[in-house]
Design a protein around this motif. Structure first.
Motif, mmCIF file in Angstrom:
data_model
loop_
_atom_site.group_PDB
_atom_site.id
_atom_site.type_symbol
_atom_site.label_atom_id
_atom_site.label_comp_id
_atom_site.label_asym_id
_atom_site.label_seq_id
_atom_site.Cartn_x
_atom_site.Cartn_y
_atom_site.Cartn_z
ATOM 1 N N UNK A 342 0.856 -1.184 0.000
ATOM 2 C CA UNK A 342 0.000 0.000 0.000
ATOM 3 C C UNK A 342 0.893 1.234 0.000
ATOM 4 N N UNK A 343 0.369 2.328 -0.534
ATOM 5 C CA UNK A 343 1.098 3.594 -0.557
ATOM 6 C C UNK A 343 0.251 4.658 0.104
ATOM 7 N N UNK A 344 0.845 5.381 1.066
ATOM 8 C CA UNK A 344 0.174 6.530 1.667
ATOM 9 C C UNK A 344 0.454 7.737 0.782
ATOM 10 N N UNK A 345 -0.573 8.187 0.055
ATOM 11 C CA UNK A 345 -0.389 9.224 -0.951
ATOM 12 C C UNK A 345 0.083 10.544 -0.351
ATOM 13 N N UNK A 346 -0.455 10.916 0.806
ATOM 14 C CA UNK A 346 -0.140 12.226 1.378
ATOM 15 C C UNK A 346 1.316 12.338 1.809
ATOM 16 N N UNK A 347 1.889 11.257 2.315
ATOM 17 C CA UNK A 347 3.277 11.310 2.775
ATOM 18 C C UNK A 347 4.233 10.663 1.781
ATOM 19 N N UNK A 348 3.698 10.134 0.662
ATOM 20 C CA UNK A 348 4.534 9.511 -0.364
ATOM 21 C C UNK A 348 5.340 8.361 0.234
#
Length: 625
Positions: A342-348
């Motif tokens: 998974x990727x946390x978009x806000x923190x890249x």
């Protein structure tokens, strides 16, 4: 929220709550308390000596204020009613509302949001120390002496699963961060038949004495309908670039290749990418729509030790690898990655648990220019978390995760090889709770919001010799995601083979729409080593509604729906069959054989097209009619 405010909230997060010191005070409670304090500071007292004139003036002011409140309340109520009406119309069409006043948009978003109050904490039976001996953290190669000293640069925060991505397609195992939906769009079936449309060939890969063929467990394909502007810079065929309706199937297989196919025809959209490692897991696409694939190898090869690849899908070049022979691992040189990232978009930030017992948090520093077709990453801060269980050893109850993490807010939920279901705070890297799952667990936890509360559905497999050499109990659990406590469990007695485990190897499907009262789970080797069932259980109490008996299945079931909410469930079994059943009654609608061997992989569905790979070196496209 501005950076200063984020910093203030981060600092206050670690203050203990005096009434309940065992877990952290929630942001909601802190903000409520601060608002009350501000209101108290603004209050004033009337002097006791009030004249008659002053009283008259005060009464007039109250009447005037009440009139204004009534008028504004009437208008607000009207606005809200219009917004709710718009929301209902939007839901009926299945599309997002894009027009209207800002107030209408805000109200619609509030009504549609399933965000809930969530404050995870342990109880006596789920204290992490009951199952986990110790944990460690390493940041950029430096070991933290005290885990409590770790502080993140930015908080990782996920919303509900349906908001994980806006990509037109399926970007990770079981679709999103809740792991609850490996489908996109509606099937709109009328005849409830399975029609074999196309097949594509895969191959095999030898590594030492092992030979890996076709698609294995979990083996789910990914799918993306790339925008024209993105496809313009991809190494696709000209035909694929010109097709505005193209949905690209991206399938990492056990022969060391990643295949790229047209969903409707099975034709190649570009040449296969050879990486030379066995890929058992599903891989993942970037949820931001960036043309990036994250895929981990499930076994060593002649190329070297297994690792994770970060692939640029513009030109299919490898931008970065990690995880091979990681000295931070407590499991030696084993470095397999069957889970889906998974990727946390806000923190890249890339979040990737491995079978080596490490959870990786990697700052990607992604730079993507869609117009110019340039893409790069420059991995920066790398945080690693590891653990050791109270039962862990080199012979049994191994550390390491083969499943895929489910995440809500800043909390990751993972089941491991050593019988531990863990809730990990990704921002403090401290365990919140742990639950005993008895055995080698390969079932990915599925998150589900019911009546404003968050639950987990998960099960386990049966490793020969750990609990028994004959048969063992396999529970299907409903878990309170806030405390880790068991809500209910439904038990099956299962058998096993050495290396071909019984029990639940699949991931549970949570019904929605008209199937919202049920879950569906494949249980392997129930009456002997060849048999199994697809079980439909009630979410409320775990009672059995119906069972479909066939050959055992490691493949995860998938719920598919028509636009009116009616639903069916399909799954693949070890005899090479795809079976379609009525989700409410269990009636077999249709079955089709696509393999002379075993189907271990889990299907994904886009509209009325299903794709799945087999062990006998085929990828199949099937139309749901």
């Amino acid at each position: 929220m501005n950076q200063k405010r984020k910093s203030q909230l981060r600092k206050s997060r670690y203050k203990k709550k005096s009434a309940r010191p065992e877990y952290l005070q929630s942001t909601v409670q802190r903000e409520t308390q601060k608002r009350k304090q501000r209101r108290r500071r603004k209050r004033f007292r009337l002097k006791p000596q009030i004249t008659i004139g002053g009283i008259i003036i005060l009464v007039l002011l109250i009447v005037l204020a009440g009139s204004r409140l009534f008028l504004s309340g009437t208008k607000a109520g009207s606005d809200k009613a219009q917004a709710v009406s718009s929301s209902n119309a939007k839901k009926a069409k299945g599309t997002k509302k894009t027009k209207g006043s800002k107030k209408e948009k805000d109200l619609v978003e509030m009504e549609e949001s399933k965000e809930i109050f969530f404050e995870p904490h342990c109880v006596d039976s789920t204290k992490p120390e009951n199952l986990i001996s110790y944990t460690n953290i390493e940041v950029d190669g430096n070991l933290f002496e005290n885990v409590a000293d770790y502080k993140p640069d930015e908080d990782i925060t996920f919303n509900v699963g349906q908001e994980y991505t806006n990509v037109d397609g399926i970007v990770t195992f079981r679709g999103n961060s809740f792991r609850d939906n490996p489908t996109y769009g509606y099937a709109n079936m009328t005849n409830y038949k399975l029609n074999k449309l196309w097949s594509a060939d895969t191959g095999s890969l030898s590594s030492g004495s092992a030979v890996w063929t076709g698609s294995g467990w979990t083996g789910q394909p990914l799918m993306a309908k790339w925008p024209k502007e993105v496809k313009a810079h991809m190494n696709m065929t000209e035909k694929a670039k010109a097709d505005d309706d193209l949905v690209e199937v991206i399938y990492a297989c056990m022969d060391g290749y990643v295949y790229f196919l047209d969903l409707r025809t099975g034709e190649k959209t570009r040449d296969p990418l050879y990486l030379g490692y066995t890929f058992k897991g599903a891989g993942a696409l970037d949820p931001r729509g960036y043309p990036i694939m994250y895929v981990g190898a499930g076994y060593n090869s002649n190329e070297g030790t297994a690792r994770v690849f970060v692939v640029n899908l513009l030109d299919c070049s490898v931008m970065y690898t990690f995880g091979d022979n990681d000295e931070f691992s407590l499991r030696g040189s084993l470095s397999f990655f069957d889970g889906s990232a998974l990727v946390d978009a806000e923190t890249d930030t890339l979040i990737y648990p491995g079978e080596n017992g490490i959870v990786y948090l990697i700052k990607l520093n992604t730079n993507y220019d869609q117009n110019n077709g340039t893409l790069s990453i420059n991995p920066g801060k790398t945080v690693k978390w590891r653990y050791y269980g109270t039962r862990s050893s080199t012979e049994s109850f191994w550390i390491g995760m083969e499943d895929s993490a489910a995440i809500y807010k800043g909390y990751a939920f993972m089941a491991d090889n050593g019988g531990n279901l863990m809730c990990l705070n990704l921002n403090t890297l401290q365990l919140v709770w742990g639950q005993d799952t008895l055995d080698d667990s390969n079932s990915t936890p599925v998150l589900e919001i019911e009546n404003g509360h968050l639950y987990l559905y998960v099960s386990t497999s049966f490793r020969l010799g750990w609990r028994s050499y004959d048969s063992a109990t396999i529970p299907i659990w409903k878990i309170d995601a806030e405390t880790g406590e068991i809500v209910w469990h439904t038990d099956y007695q299962c058998y096993t083979d050495d290396g071909v485990s019984g029990g639940v190897q699949s991931t549970i499907a949570c019904g929605k729409n008209e199937l919202s009262d049920y879950i569906y789970v494949t249980v392997s080797k129930t009456s002997d080593n060849a048999s199994g069932v697809l079980a439909c259980l009630k979410k409320s109490d775990g009672s059995k509604v119906w069972e479909d008996s066939s050959s055992y299945a490691w493949s995860s079931p998938v719920c598919v729906y028509n636009e009116d909410g009616s639903g069916k469930v399909l799954y693949c079994n070890s005899s090479g069959d795809v079976r379609l059943l009525d989700g409410k009654t269990g009636k077999l609608e249709d079955t089709v054989s696509i393999s002379d061997g075993v189907i271990e992989a889990s299907p994904a569905v886009y509209d009325n097209y299903m794709v799945v790979g087999t062990r006998d070196c085929k990828i199949w496209g099937i139309q749901l009619q």
